[in-house]
Write an enzyme that holds these catalytic residues in place. Structure first.
Site, mmCIF file in Angstrom:
data_model
loop_
_atom_site.group_PDB
_atom_site.id
_atom_site.type_symbol
_atom_site.label_atom_id
_atom_site.label_comp_id
_atom_site.label_asym_id
_atom_site.label_seq_id
_atom_site.Cartn_x
_atom_site.Cartn_y
_atom_site.Cartn_z
ATOM 1 N N LYS A 182 1.519 4.164 -2.803
ATOM 2 C CA LYS A 182 1.117 5.643 -2.665
ATOM 3 C C LYS A 182 2.377 6.541 -2.664
ATOM 4 C CE LYS A 182 -3.226 5.391 -1.845
ATOM 5 N NZ LYS A 182 -4.061 6.246 -2.459
ATOM 6 N N TYR B 172 0.756 -1.073 -0.064
ATOM 7 C CA TYR B 172 -0.031 -0.161 -0.056
ATOM 8 C C TYR B 172 0.842 1.225 -0.082
ATOM 9 C CZ TYR B 172 -2.919 3.788 1.838
ATOM 10 O OH TYR B 172 -3.526 5.005 2.029
#
Lengths: 250, 263
Positions: free
Chosen positions: A163, A159
């Site tokens: 990002k 994740y």
């Protein structure tokens, strides 16, 4: 008197959580909002909510990891309103049980690929789908949702990596598109209480690290979203705004 | 009747009834902030070392139907910053916002030199105004903001901090210090409902009478958005940081320079 009067703005992942808060906030400022979501009924529900409040919204079913789907999304919006002024790349996979929190050797490779496909390739494809229209208009506002975890390094490996990619992507795309008056910026939120069904102690666990010690709500992000989609940010590009109550500082 | 009119006003301005001090508010970028804040309904304090300039700017605001107070202040002087806060409270009864905009800019009466040749007095003078100044102004308004449980502070840094621009080490260090002050103060004051954020502009054509246009145009090719930066480019961000829209954002620095430096 809205700050987004007449602007046509696509919000991916607009059917729920933070995306829904953005969509409602933009409509309140006068924008025409395309609610793009992989969950069709959720998109319909938010579009209806905006319509009932007297706003103008359109639900679009879109899988941001599919090139074809993002092209269809852009075509539908242009077909409906004749223009695209803003794109909020908000759709993402972000929490358990969708994705595994664990050491690198326990993260399934297919899951890494899937997170990258939605969280990083998704914004790439959505930008790719709308940029031609924005260039034609000689104006556009793109906002990508990054994450405060890029700066803290304290969350799920794939994740956070996706990002970090979003922040880097923002910087390069900004340099590429300035000649068309297209700005590209990111918002990096802290962990936001966007899912009422999740164990709320997860949200409360972040409070003590913040300068402003409380749980972050989706509405805390709307002001920054409006700013970056309005004419007020027309000379700001390539930047990442952390909105997390002052946990990380950037 | 008055209350009906008031409702209309609230619907319009994002800074309605907020009392905001802008240091260096008499001219250039500071003056543009004043204009923007007043348009959004704020009551403003034009604080400037140039007392005449401050009085003129305040008079212009009043002539336009707004509320303004002029204060003469040298931000590097403890007593004067305290007097500035007191004058604001005496006049308006509150302080909602402070923009630490006053600074010795790189282009005006400034010595450009490598570190070993930079006069020590030049270092001290720039740090005194650009870094000690914001510290003193924050110090002067914080007790009041804390007692009310709300406040909005903006410090002005510079894109040069991110670029490491040579031969102006005192200026760049002062602006880096401002970012440090922003971060620490954000953590100290957050629980009192006070946000502290920083805007880092690029070179802005704010004193066109003092510099040739070519000075500003030289920066254009490096930018993603290829034009000269003007004070109005910064006003939207300042309104955002002064309004409730930014109430959960603190300790952060945003660069507004047309996309040269990156943060």
């Amino acid at each position: 008197m809205g700050r987004l009067d007449g602007r046509v703005i696509i919000v991916t992942g607009g059917g729920q959580g933070i995306g829904r808060a953005f969509a409602l906030g933009f409509a309140k400022e006068g924008a025409k909002v395309a609610i793009a979501d992989i969950n069709g009924p959720a998109a319909e529900s938010v579009a209806a909510e905006i319509g009932e409040a007297g706003g103008d919204a359109l639900a679009v079913v879109a899988d941001v990891s599919s090139e074809e789907s993002t092209k269809a999304m852009a075509a539908t919006v242009v077909g409906h309103w004749g223009r695209i002024d803003g794109l909020m790349n908000n759709a993402a996979m972000f929490q358990r049980p969708q994705i595994t929190d664990g050491p690198i050797e326990e993260i399934p490779v297919e899951e890494w690929d899937r997170v990258m496909a939605v969280n990083l390739k998704g914004p790439f494809l959505c930008c790719r789908a709308v940029i031609g229209q924005m260039k034609e208009q000689m104006y556009g506002k793109i906002v990508n949702i990054s994450s405060g975890t890029v700066f803290s390094g304290r969350s799920i490996l794939h994740y956070v990596s996706s990002k970090g990619g979003v922040t880097a992507f923002t910087r390069v795309l900004a340099k590429q598109t300035g000649d068309w008056n297209i700005t590209v910026n990111s918002i990096a939120p802290g962990l936001t209480a966007s899912d009422p069904e999740r164990d709320q102690s997860a949200y409360e666990g972040r409070v003590s690290a913040r300068s402003i010690p409380r749980v972050q709500e989706p509405d805390d992000l709307v002001g920054a979203g409006v700013f970056l989609l309005s004419s007020e940010s027309d000379f700001m590009s390539g930047q990442t705004m952390v909105v997390d109550g002052g946990a990380v500082m950037h | 009747m008055a209350s009906a009119r008031r409702v209309w006003t609230i619907a319009v301005g994002r800074l309605d009834d907020r009392v905001i001090i802008v240091t260096g508010g008499a001219a250039g970028i500071g003056r543009a902030y004043i204009t923007g804040f007043v348009a959004e309904g704020a009551k403003v304090v034009v604080a400037d070392i140039d007392g005449e300039g401050a009085a003129k700017a305040a008079a212009e605001v009043v002539a336009g139907g707004g509320e303004a107070l002029a204060v003469t202040v040298d931000v590097s002087d403890v007593g004067q910053t305290e007097a500035m806060a007191k004058a604001t409270l005496d006049r308006f009864g509150r302080i909602d916002g402070l923009v630490n905009n006053a600074a010795i800019a790189i282009r005006v009466k400034h010595v450009n030199a490598p570190v070993e040749e930079l006069p020590v007095e030049e270092w001290d003078r720039v740090i005194a105004v650009n870094l000690r100044g914001p510290f003193l102004c924050c110090r002067a308004v914080l007790p009041h903001m804390k007692s009310r449980g709300y406040g909005k502070i903006i410090n002005i840094a510079s894109g040069t901090f991110f670029k490491g621009t040579p031969f102006i080490s005192n200026y760049v260090a002062s602006k880096g210090g401002v970012i440090g002050l922003t971060r620490t103060l954000a953590r100290e004051a957050g629980k009192s409902g006070i946000t502290v954020n920083c805007i880092a502009p690029g070179l802005t054509a704010s004193e066109t009478e003092e510099m040739p246009a070519s000075h500003y145009e030289a920066r254009v090719p490096d930018r993603a958005i290829k034009r000269v930066e003007v004070p109005e480019d910064l006003v939207g961000a300042a309104i955002f940081f002064m309004s409730k829209d930014s109430d959960f954002m603190t300790g952060q620095t945003i660069i507004i320079d047309g996309g040269v430096a990156i943060n």
